[in-house]
Motif scaffolding. Structure first.
Motif, PDB file in Angstrom:
ATOM      1  N   GLY A 109       0.871  -1.165   0.000  1.00  0.00           N
ATOM      2  CA  GLY A 109       0.000   0.000   0.000  1.00  0.00           C
ATOM      3  C   GLY A 109       0.907   1.214   0.000  1.00  0.00           C
ATOM      4  N   SER A 110       1.296   1.656   1.184  1.00  0.00           N
ATOM      5  CA  SER A 110       2.364   2.647   1.276  1.00  0.00           C
ATOM      6  C   SER A 110       3.613   1.900   1.737  1.00  0.00           C
ATOM      7  CB  SER A 110       2.003   3.750   2.262  1.00  0.00           C
ATOM      8  OG  SER A 110       1.934   3.239   3.574  1.00  0.00           O
ATOM      9  N   ILE A 111       4.770   2.416   1.362  1.00  0.00           N
ATOM     10  CA  ILE A 111       6.013   1.706   1.652  1.00  0.00           C
ATOM     11  C   ILE A 111       7.019   2.672   2.253  1.00  0.00           C
ATOM     12  CG2 ILE A 111       7.931   0.410   0.649  1.00  0.00           C
ATOM     13  CD1 ILE A 111       5.960  -0.325  -1.639  1.00  0.00           C
ATOM     14  N   ARG A 112       7.565   2.284   3.400  1.00  0.00           N
ATOM     15  CA  ARG A 112       8.694   2.986   4.007  1.00  0.00           C
ATOM     16  C   ARG A 112       9.808   1.960   4.106  1.00  0.00           C
ATOM     17  NH1 ARG A 112       4.750   4.663   8.605  1.00  0.00           N
ATOM     18  NH2 ARG A 112       5.122   2.472   8.840  1.00  0.00           N
ATOM     19  N   THR A 113      10.983   2.347   3.668  1.00  0.00           N
ATOM     20  CA  THR A 113      12.064   1.375   3.665  1.00  0.00           C
ATOM     21  C   THR A 113      13.383   2.018   4.061  1.00  0.00           C
ATOM     22  OG1 THR A 113      13.203  -0.322   2.335  1.00  0.00           O
ATOM     23  CG2 THR A 113      12.531   1.676   1.184  1.00  0.00           C
ATOM     24  N   PHE A 114      14.227   1.221   4.691  1.00  0.00           N
ATOM     25  CA  PHE A 114      15.613   1.588   4.937  1.00  0.00           C
ATOM     26  C   PHE A 114      16.463   0.516   4.289  1.00  0.00           C
ATOM     27  CE2 PHE A 114      19.605   0.933   7.188  1.00  0.00           C
ATOM     28  CZ  PHE A 114      20.177   2.171   6.982  1.00  0.00           C
ATOM     29  N   GLN A 115      17.422   0.935   3.478  1.00  0.00           N
ATOM     30  CA  GLN A 115      18.304  -0.007   2.802  1.00  0.00           C
ATOM     31  C   GLN A 115      19.752   0.348   3.104  1.00  0.00           C
ATOM     32  OE1 GLN A 115      17.272  -2.768   1.144  1.00  0.00           O
ATOM     33  NE2 GLN A 115      15.227  -2.170   1.826  1.00  0.00           N
ATOM     34  N   ALA A 116      20.502  -0.647   3.550  1.00  0.00           N
ATOM     35  CA  ALA A 116      21.884  -0.428   3.948  1.00  0.00           C
ATOM     36  C   ALA A 116      22.883  -0.689   2.828  1.00  0.00           C
ATOM     37  CB  ALA A 116      22.223  -1.325   5.144  1.00  0.00           C
ATOM     38  N   GLN A 117      22.517  -1.556   1.855  1.00  0.00           N
ATOM     39  CA  GLN A 117      23.491  -1.896   0.815  1.00  0.00           C
ATOM     40  C   GLN A 117      22.956  -1.853  -0.605  1.00  0.00           C
ATOM     41  OE1 GLN A 117      25.379  -5.617   2.627  1.00  0.00           O
ATOM     42  NE2 GLN A 117      27.075  -4.365   1.883  1.00  0.00           N
ATOM     43  N   LEU A 118      21.648  -1.867  -0.770  1.00  0.00           N
ATOM     44  CA  LEU A 118      21.075  -1.900  -2.114  1.00  0.00           C
ATOM     45  C   LEU A 118      20.116  -0.743  -2.326  1.00  0.00           C
ATOM     46  CD1 LEU A 118      20.145  -5.680  -2.385  1.00  0.00           C
ATOM     47  CD2 LEU A 118      22.011  -4.516  -3.563  1.00  0.00           C
ATOM     48  N   VAL A 119      20.007  -0.312  -3.560  1.00  0.00           N
ATOM     49  CA  VAL A 119      18.973   0.649  -3.929  1.00  0.00           C
ATOM     50  C   VAL A 119      17.635  -0.048  -3.682  1.00  0.00           C
ATOM     51  CG1 VAL A 119      17.917   1.830  -5.901  1.00  0.00           C
ATOM     52  CG2 VAL A 119      20.413   1.814  -5.638  1.00  0.00           C
ATOM     53  N   PRO A 120      16.655   0.636  -3.103  1.00  0.00           N
ATOM     54  CA  PRO A 120      15.354  -0.003  -2.888  1.00  0.00           C
ATOM     55  C   PRO A 120      14.796  -0.585  -4.192  1.00  0.00           C
ATOM     56  CG  PRO A 120      15.434   2.096  -1.746  1.00  0.00           C
ATOM     57  CD  PRO A 120      16.674   2.007  -2.598  1.00  0.00           C
ATOM     58  N   VAL A 121      14.184  -1.738  -4.080  1.00  0.00           N
ATOM     59  CA  VAL A 121      13.696  -2.488  -5.234  1.00  0.00           C
ATOM     60  C   VAL A 121      12.875  -1.633  -6.192  1.00  0.00           C
ATOM     61  CG1 VAL A 121      12.105  -4.349  -5.886  1.00  0.00           C
ATOM     62  CG2 VAL A 121      13.731  -4.682  -4.024  1.00  0.00           C
ATOM     63  N   LEU A 122      11.997  -0.801  -5.660  1.00  0.00           N
ATOM     64  CA  LEU A 122      11.111  -0.016  -6.514  1.00  0.00           C
ATOM     65  C   LEU A 122      11.815   1.129  -7.232  1.00  0.00           C
ATOM     66  CD1 LEU A 122       7.945   0.045  -4.262  1.00  0.00           C
ATOM     67  CD2 LEU A 122       8.315  -1.301  -6.329  1.00  0.00           C
ATOM     68  N   LEU A 123      13.089   1.339  -6.934  1.00  0.00           N
ATOM     69  CA  LEU A 123      13.846   2.423  -7.567  1.00  0.00           C
ATOM     70  C   LEU A 123      15.018   1.908  -8.410  1.00  0.00           C
ATOM     71  CD1 LEU A 123      13.959   4.847  -4.504  1.00  0.00           C
ATOM     72  CD2 LEU A 123      12.348   4.857  -6.425  1.00  0.00           C
ATOM     73  N   GLN A 124      15.101   0.598  -8.591  1.00  0.00           N
ATOM     74  CA  GLN A 124      16.216   0.013  -9.327  1.00  0.00           C
ATOM     75  C   GLN A 124      15.989   0.058 -10.837  1.00  0.00           C
ATOM     76  OE1 GLN A 124      16.658  -3.982  -7.786  1.00  0.00           O
ATOM     77  NE2 GLN A 124      17.326  -3.272  -5.774  1.00  0.00           N
ATOM     78  N   THR A 125      17.069   0.297 -11.575  1.00  0.00           N
ATOM     79  CA  THR A 125      17.013   0.224 -13.037  1.00  0.00           C
ATOM     80  C   THR A 125      17.024  -1.251 -13.457  1.00  0.00           C
ATOM     81  OG1 THR A 125      19.415   0.250 -13.271  1.00  0.00           O
ATOM     82  CG2 THR A 125      18.288   2.409 -13.291  1.00  0.00           C
ATOM     83  N   PRO A 126      16.605  -1.554 -14.688  1.00  0.00           N
ATOM     84  CA  PRO A 126      16.604  -2.959 -15.125  1.00  0.00           C
ATOM     85  C   PRO A 126      17.967  -3.648 -15.009  1.00  0.00           C
ATOM     86  CG  PRO A 126      15.305  -1.628 -16.626  1.00  0.00           C
ATOM     87  CD  PRO A 126      15.987  -0.665 -15.670  1.00  0.00           C
ATOM     88  N   ASP A 127      19.035  -2.970 -15.394  1.00  0.00           N
ATOM     89  CA  ASP A 127      20.358  -3.596 -15.313  1.00  0.00           C
ATOM     90  C   ASP A 127      20.803  -3.813 -13.870  1.00  0.00           C
ATOM     91  OD1 ASP A 127      20.671  -3.912 -18.048  1.00  0.00           O
ATOM     92  OD2 ASP A 127      21.636  -1.958 -18.297  1.00  0.00           O
ATOM     93  N   TYR A 128      20.439  -2.899 -12.980  1.00  0.00           N
ATOM     94  CA  TYR A 128      20.749  -3.065 -11.559  1.00  0.00           C
ATOM     95  C   TYR A 128      19.981  -4.263 -11.008  1.00  0.00           C
ATOM     96  CZ  TYR A 128      21.731  -1.511  -6.738  1.00  0.00           C
ATOM     97  OH  TYR A 128      22.158  -1.424  -5.439  1.00  0.00           O
ATOM     98  N   ILE A 129      18.698  -4.357 -11.346  1.00  0.00           N
ATOM     99  CA  ILE A 129      17.881  -5.499 -10.911  1.00  0.00           C
ATOM    100  C   ILE A 129      18.529  -6.795 -11.381  1.00  0.00           C
ATOM    101  CG2 ILE A 129      15.673  -6.706 -11.186  1.00  0.00           C
ATOM    102  CD1 ILE A 129      14.390  -3.912 -11.633  1.00  0.00           C
ATOM    103  N   ARG A 130      18.914  -6.830 -12.642  1.00  0.00           N
ATOM    104  CA  ARG A 130      19.515  -8.027 -13.216  1.00  0.00           C
ATOM    105  C   ARG A 130      20.805  -8.395 -12.475  1.00  0.00           C
ATOM    106  NH1 ARG A 130      19.014  -6.185 -17.736  1.00  0.00           N
ATOM    107  NH2 ARG A 130      17.002  -7.120 -18.236  1.00  0.00           N
ATOM    108  N   ALA A 131      21.651  -7.421 -12.188  1.00  0.00           N
ATOM    109  CA  ALA A 131      22.916  -7.693 -11.491  1.00  0.00           C
ATOM    110  C   ALA A 131      22.669  -8.248 -10.088  1.00  0.00           C
ATOM    111  CB  ALA A 131      23.759  -6.414 -11.420  1.00  0.00           C
ATOM    112  N   VAL A 132      21.708  -7.678  -9.373  1.00  0.00           N
ATOM    113  CA  VAL A 132      21.381  -8.161  -8.026  1.00  0.00           C
ATOM    114  C   VAL A 132      20.798  -9.564  -8.103  1.00  0.00           C
ATOM    115  CG1 VAL A 132      19.865  -7.781  -6.034  1.00  0.00           C
ATOM    116  CG2 VAL A 132      21.099  -5.858  -7.052  1.00  0.00           C
TER     117      VAL A 132
END
Length: 186
Positions: free
Chosen positions: A51-74
């Motif tokens: 619904g609404s999302i609050r997130t803290f990420q220590a090592q990765l860009v949050p999933v909803l903000l990742q580019t396709p190539d970043y997603i693929r690499a992860v």
């Protein structure tokens, strides 16, 4: 089931039963079911609850903000998906989730990332360059907030790892916290 809790208020019972039916229907009919062969039950539940999302990420860009190539690499680095087809299907799931940020009723996203996220090279220099150029554009949308927690902040409450807090639009609904780890989500 509600009998077990001795809940006698019919209005409350009807409201809870209605919410359960709605949740079951949403989970069963959601767009994510077409990717059932590459998604765990926990991940499908996660998507269904967004619904609404609050997130803290220590090592990765949050999933909803990742580019396709970043997603693929992860995804490749996780080694959870083995074949090129599974990897591409999972990339498509992540991209489909991102579309929810742009719809008629967009998700509200508030993301805080550690400065380490900006320095951790994922997928190589070009992938990171594209990803870092993508982040400011995301933070300009009205329903998205992206903040960076600098190293100079020192010790802080989120040092124990990444998490996602999922909020619901229904009045009185409690938030759900999701913590990811290499073997799945909790």
């Amino acid at each position: 089931m509600l009998h077990a809790y001795q809940l006698s208020d019919h209005e409350t019972r009807d409201r809870l039963a209605s919410l359960a039916r709605k949740a079951n229907r949403r989970r069963r009919e959601g767009w994510w079911n077409q990717y059932g062969d590459v998604l765990t039950d926990t991940y499908r539940d996660h998507i269904a609850l967004e619904g609404s999302i609050r997130t803290f990420q220590a090592q990765l860009v949050p999933v909803l903000l990742q580019t396709p190539d970043y997603i693929r690499a992860v995804t490749v680095a996780s080694r959870q998906w083995q074949t090129a087809d599974e990897i591409e299907k999972f990339v498509q799931v992540r991209l489909a989730r991102q579309e929810r940020l742009l719809g008629d009723t967009p998700l509200h996203l508030w993301a805080v990332v550690s400065e380490a996220v900006l320095l951790q090279q994922v997928g190589g220099a070009q992938v990171m360059s594209d990803q870092l150029q993508h982040l400011p554009a995301s933070s300009e949308r009205p329903d998205e907030t992206v903040q960076v927690l600098p190293f100079s902040r020192g010790a802080h409450a989120n040092m124990f790892g990444p998490y996602v807090v999922l909020g619901f639009p229904e009045e009185g609904a409690l938030d759900v916290v999701l913590a990811d780890n290499p073997s799945g989500s909790m």
